[in-house]
Design a protein around this motif. Structure first.
Motif, PDB file in Angstrom:
ATOM      1  N   THR A 159       0.813  -1.207   0.000  1.00 20.04           N
ATOM      2  CA  THR A 159       0.000   0.000   0.000  1.00 20.04           C
ATOM      3  C   THR A 159       0.849   1.260   0.000  1.00 20.04           C
ATOM      4  N   THR A 160       0.296   2.301  -0.630  1.00 16.17           N
ATOM      5  CA  THR A 160       0.829   3.661  -0.579  1.00 16.17           C
ATOM      6  C   THR A 160      -0.365   4.607  -0.506  1.00 16.17           C
ATOM      7  N   PRO A 207      11.552   4.028  -4.289  1.00 19.89           N
ATOM      8  CA  PRO A 207      11.517   5.375  -3.707  1.00 19.89           C
ATOM      9  C   PRO A 207      11.765   5.403  -2.198  1.00 19.89           C
ATOM     10  N   ILE A 208      11.339   4.362  -1.498  1.00 17.57           N
ATOM     11  CA  ILE A 208      11.596   4.301  -0.053  1.00 17.57           C
ATOM     12  C   ILE A 208      13.099   4.214   0.205  1.00 17.57           C
ATOM     13  N   TYR A 239      10.634  -1.011   7.395  1.00 17.79           N
ATOM     14  CA  TYR A 239       9.875   0.220   7.226  1.00 17.79           C
ATOM     15  C   TYR A 239       8.385  -0.120   7.327  1.00 17.79           C
ATOM     16  N   PRO A 240       7.560   0.811   7.846  1.00 21.50           N
ATOM     17  CA  PRO A 240       6.121   0.544   7.986  1.00 21.50           C
ATOM     18  C   PRO A 240       5.509   0.275   6.613  1.00 21.50           C
ATOM     19  N   ALA A 241       4.879  -0.867   6.467  1.00 18.75           N
ATOM     20  CA  ALA A 241       4.298  -1.246   5.177  1.00 18.75           C
ATOM     21  C   ALA A 241       3.277  -2.350   5.410  1.00 18.75           C
ATOM     22  N   ALA A 242       2.448  -2.569   4.412  1.00 15.89           N
ATOM     23  CA  ALA A 242       1.458  -3.643   4.487  1.00 15.89           C
ATOM     24  C   ALA A 242       1.071  -4.050   3.078  1.00 15.89           C
ATOM     25  N   LEU A 243       0.780  -5.322   2.916  1.00 13.64           N
ATOM     26  CA  LEU A 243       0.254  -5.851   1.664  1.00 13.64           C
ATOM     27  C   LEU A 243      -1.260  -5.933   1.809  1.00 13.64           C
ATOM     28  N   LEU A 249      13.942   2.323   8.428  1.00 18.07           N
ATOM     29  CA  LEU A 249      13.851   3.321   7.377  1.00 18.07           C
ATOM     30  C   LEU A 249      12.512   4.051   7.460  1.00 18.07           C
ATOM     31  N   ARG A 250      12.482   5.278   6.974  1.00 18.31           N
ATOM     32  CA  ARG A 250      11.222   6.021   6.838  1.00 18.31           C
ATOM     33  C   ARG A 250      10.500   5.528   5.587  1.00 18.31           C
ATOM     34  N   ASN A 251       9.176   5.539   5.641  1.00 15.53           N
ATOM     35  CA  ASN A 251       8.375   5.261   4.456  1.00 15.53           C
ATOM     36  C   ASN A 251       7.594   6.519   4.105  1.00 15.53           C
ATOM     37  N   PRO A 252       8.127   7.345   3.196  1.00 12.36           N
ATOM     38  CA  PRO A 252       7.458   8.612   2.881  1.00 12.36           C
ATOM     39  C   PRO A 252       6.220   8.450   2.007  1.00 12.36           C
ATOM     40  N   LEU A 253       5.958   7.227   1.544  1.00 12.78           N
ATOM     41  CA  LEU A 253       4.833   6.987   0.634  1.00 12.78           C
ATOM     42  C   LEU A 253       3.537   6.653   1.365  1.00 12.78           C
ATOM     43  N   LEU A 254       3.600   6.524   2.707  1.00 11.73           N
ATOM     44  CA  LEU A 254       2.435   6.038   3.447  1.00 11.73           C
ATOM     45  C   LEU A 254       2.272   6.780   4.757  1.00 11.73           C
ATOM     46  N   ASN A 255       1.079   7.293   4.975  1.00 13.25           N
ATOM     47  CA  ASN A 255       0.739   7.905   6.256  1.00 13.25           C
ATOM     48  C   ASN A 255       0.353   6.807   7.234  1.00 13.25           C
ATOM     49  N   PRO A 256       1.159   6.569   8.291  1.00 11.36           N
ATOM     50  CA  PRO A 256       0.864   5.462   9.205  1.00 11.36           C
ATOM     51  C   PRO A 256      -0.464   5.592   9.934  1.00 11.36           C
TER      52      PRO A 256
END
Length: 299
Positions: free
Chosen positions: A103-104, A162-163, A221-225, A278-285
Motif C-alpha cells: 500500500t501507498t 523510492p523508499i 519500514y512501515p508497510a502492508a500488503l 527506514l522512513r516510508n514517505p509513501l504512506l501515512n501510518p
C-alpha cells in the motif's frame, strides 16, 4: 414452433453471456456458466512465479467462502506488470477487479483498499539476497550510513525503490522482475532486499543461481500488503473485507498465515540481526490499522 424458437434463442443468449472459462475457480472448480457466480478477475503476473500467489490466493478463496457470496476467481489471460494491473483496476473499463500489492497513499486514493494486512506487515521486513561470493558483505554493517556503501536492486514500479532512495540508499532498477536475479548475479548491484514474506520462496525457486540469504541485517519500514479492489466494485470490496474479518474472528486467517510463513520466520531469526529502520514517505501510518495488534507480526 414460434415459442420453441424463442426458447432456443434465449438459451443461446444466456450461453453467450456466461461462457465457460479456464480459470482459477474460487471453491470447487465448477464451470462459471453453471454457477453463474460473479467473476473476480486478478492479474497474472509476468514473473515465472509469484512468491505470494499460493498463500494470497488461498486467503482470497477462503475470504470469498466466508463472505457467503458466489464469486469465482479468474486469472487474466495475459501476464501483467504491477503498473499495468493497477491501471486496469482503476480504469472505467478495466479487465482486473482485484490485486494485492504494497500500500501507498497514492494507491489508496486511486483504488479501494481493504485495510487488513494480508502479510501481517511482513512486506516491510526486508532481508537481502546476495551472491555466494558476497555472503558476508554486511557483517560489519551496523547502521544506515554503513549500508549506504552498497547498492540495492528493485523493480522500477515497486514502491520500495523510492523508499530506499529517500533514505539515502543507492539503487539500480529493472523494468521487470525476473532480470533482477541475473543482475544481482552479474554484480550490477550488491544486494536484492526482499521481504520475509518472499525471500525463502525466491531462493528455493532458483537453485542454479548460487544465491544466499544474508544472515546479518534486516531492514524495516512501515508497510502492508493489502487487497485492492476496483472503484467499479464497492460491493465486492465490502464482501471480501467481511470475509477476511470472519476469518480473523474464527482463527482461520492465523492458521493459514502460520502454515505458509512460520518456517521462514523461524529460519530468518530477526532477533539475531541488526535492524536498520527506514522512513516510508509513501504512506501515512495513521491510515494503517495499528490499533489492532492481532493483525500485525511482531518479531
Amino acid at each position: 414452433m414460434k415459442l420453441l424458437r424463442l426458447l432456443t434463442l434465449l438459451w443461446m443468449t444466456v450461453g453467450c453471456l456466461y461462457p465457460a472459462h479456464a480459470s482459477d475457480v474460487a471453491s470447487n472448480s465448477s464451470n462459471v456458466s453453471s454457477n453463474a457466480g460473479k467473476l473476480i478477475r486478478y492479474p497474472r503476473l509476468s514473473a515465472q512465479f509469484d512468491p505470494h500467489s499460493d498463500y494470497v490466493l488461498e486467503l482470497l478463496r477462503q475470504a470469498i467462502k466466508a463472505s457467503g457470496q458466489p464469486y469465482q476467481l479468474q486469472a487474466s489471460e495475459a501476464p501483467m506488470q504491477q503498473a499495468r494491473g493497477i491501471y486496469e483496476l482503476s480504469s472505467a473499463r478495466g479487465n482486473v477487479d482485484i490485486l494485492w500489492t504494497m500500500t501507498t497513499d497514492e494507491r489508496e486514493a486511486q483504488l479501494i483498499p481493504i485495510r487488513i494486512p494480508i502479510d501481517k506487515g511482513l512486506i516491510g521486513w526486508r532481508i537481502a539476497l546476495l551472491t555466494e561470493a558476497n555472503t558476508n558483505i554486511f557483517k560489519n554493517v551496523k547502521n544506515l550510513k554503513d549500508l549506504a556503501a552498497f547498492t540495492a536492486g528493485q523493480e522500477l514500479d515497486w514502491p520500495d525503490g523510492p523508499i530506499l532512495k529517500s533514505n539515502g540508499l543507492p539503487l539500480k532498477t529493472s523494468a521487470s522482475y525476473e532480470p533482477l536475479f541475473n543482475m544481482l548475479k552479474a554484480g550490477r548491484f550488491d544486494y536484492f532486499p526482499r521481504s520475509v514474506f518472499e525471500v525463502q520462496v525466491e531462493l528455493d525457486g532458483r537453485p542454479g543461481q548460487k544465491l544466499v540469504i544474508d544472515k546479518h541485517i534486516a531492514l524495516y519500514y512501515p508497510a502492508a500488503l493489502y487487497f485492492f479492489v476496483s472503484p467499479r466494485e464497492p460491493k465486492m470490496a465490502e464482501d471480501i473485507q467481511n470475509g477476511l474479518e470472519e476469518m480473523i474472528k474464527n482463527g482461520s486467517f492465523e492458521k493459514i498465515f502460520q502454515r505458509y510463513q512460520q518456517a521462514t520466520i523461524k529460519n530468518i531469526n530477526l532477533k539475531s540481526r541488526t535492524i536498520i529502520s527506514l522512513r516510508n514517505p509513501l504512506l501515512n501510518p495513521e491510515k494503517m490499522p495499528l490499533n489492532r495488534p492481532e493483525l500485525w507480526f511482531k518479531p
